[in-house]
Design an enzyme around this catalytic site. Structure first.
Site, short mmCIF file in Angstrom:
data_model
loop_
_atom_site.label_atom_id
_atom_site.label_comp_id
_atom_site.label_asym_id
_atom_site.label_seq_id
_atom_site.Cartn_x
_atom_site.Cartn_y
_atom_site.Cartn_z
CB ILE A 160 21.48 -120.68 66.62
CG1 ILE A 160 20.92 -121.27 65.32
CG2 ILE A 160 20.38 -120.07 67.46
CD1 ILE A 160 19.82 -122.30 65.54
CG ASP A 161 26.85 -121.52 68.45
OD1 ASP A 161 26.91 -120.30 68.24
OD2 ASP A 161 27.10 -122.05 69.55
CE LYS A 162 29.71 -126.71 60.38
NZ LYS A 162 31.13 -126.99 60.05
#
Length: 353
Positions: A160-162
């Site tokens: 998942i994104d940062k």
């Protein structure tokens, strides 16, 4: 034979779940190539790789010919482009074990489920060689003889994104990663996200279908293209409104596919960007009267939740060793809870006036 080097930018590491794959190797078959099984073709070109490992990669959808996944018995023809892709970038150096706290939701001999905080990059890469979730996993498994954090057959199955928080599953054996990777590839996993978006989608529940690919004008942003377009990859997001506030809403998003920035791009596409999503325009006042007091309120909300308001709340999959259906849930993080409570208070006051 032609081999294309792997080039990874920091922005490419911000991937929304399992849709984006990194090309590790590419070979173009000669004009005189005789028909040959793709597993034999690759074994002869990849160092330190066995036929069994190539077959496992093919079973997980990681062997592509001319851009399409193939089984290990596919016969390579002249000028075929054969690629090996993985769910993470190639590491440019050995992973450094770092004592970074992990919120472990579940662990056994085969899998580990972790609740990632916002702000933590998943994989090392250009600009992010340390301080990542993989560095934290290297520390967690530092005394395990069976877990090599540099082994691509082990580790994170998706990402998942940062600045998105929530659940991720880690495979501790090659068989587990193959099994779990196949579930993600076949879309049989169960994933539910919670997001705060600008405005209220109409109708209250619906499905967003549209190809997702890099913007033709800004490579840092993913755009949505028509389902029959030659651009992007097929993507489907199901949403439903959970709670309405004065100018924002809480929505539940269920992924049918897992493309890069899928929820962020799809919600912007239907006119409801995620709250405080700077890359997709949600860090501006998009709803409500533009008064000084309202602007201060919004800025306070941005400070409470200084990232896109998106959390991977649930994750379900079939255990690769036992065959048991596993289901995990992670509570909303404090910043999103505080944001939602602030909007509840504001909305209640607005109704009283």
């Amino acid at each position: 034979m032609e081999q294309t080097p792997d080039v990874i930018d920091a922005e490419d590491l911000e991937q929304d779940d399992s849709g984006g794959l990194y090309e590790h190797f590419r070979f173009v078959a000669d004009k005189g190539q005789q028909l040959l099984r793709v597993d034999k073709f690759l074994v002869s070109r990849l160092e330190k790789s066995s036929r069994n490992r190539v077959q496992q990669a093919a079973d997980a959808g990681c062997v592509l010919v001319n851009g399409r996944p193939v089984k290990s018995n596919y016969r390579v023809k002249p000028l075929d482009v054969v690629s090996v892709v993985m769910d993470r970038p190639r590491y440019e150096s050995e992973i450094i074990a770092e004592d970074i706290p992990l919120d472990i939701v579940y662990e056994d001999d085969t899998v580990l489920v972790v609740n990632k905080p916002a702000g933590l990059v998943v994989h090392p890469g250009h600009g992010n060689y340390t301080g990542t979730l993989v560095n934290a996993l290297a520390w967690h498994f530092r005394d395990s003889a069976d877990y090599d954090v540099n082994d691509p057959r082990l580790g994170l199955v998706h990402r998942i994104d940062k600045d998105t928080s929530g659940l991720l599953v880690v495979a501790k054996t090659p068989d587990a990663k193959t099994h779990l990777g196949k579930q993600f590839f076949e879309k049989s996993t169960k994933r539910e996200y919670v997001a705060v978006v600008w405005g209220t989608p109409e109708p209250d529940s619906g499905t967003v279908t549209g190809n997702i690919g890099r913007s033709l004008s800004d490579r840092l942003v993913m755009d949505v293209f028509p389902p029959d377009s030659e651009y992007g990859k097929h993507a489907v997001t199901h949403y439903s409104v959970v709670e309405r506030f004065a100018h924002v809403s809480v929505v539940k998003c269920v992924l049918e596919t897992g493309r890069t920035h899928q929820i962020r791009a799809h919600m912007r596409h239907i006119g409801h960007p995620l709250f405080n999503d700077a890359r997709y325009g949600g860090d501006k006042v998009l709803r409500g009267l533009r008064s000084a007091s309202y602007n201060r309120f919004i800025n306070n909300c941005f400070e409470l939740c200084p990232r896109q308001a998106l959390h991977a709340r649930t994750l379900g999959f079939v255990h690769p060793a036992t065959g048991e259906e596993m289901f995990f849930s992670a509570p909303l993080p404090a910043d999103m809870e505080a944001l939602m409570q602030k909007w509840r208070t504001y909305s209640a006051a607005s109704m009283d006036n």
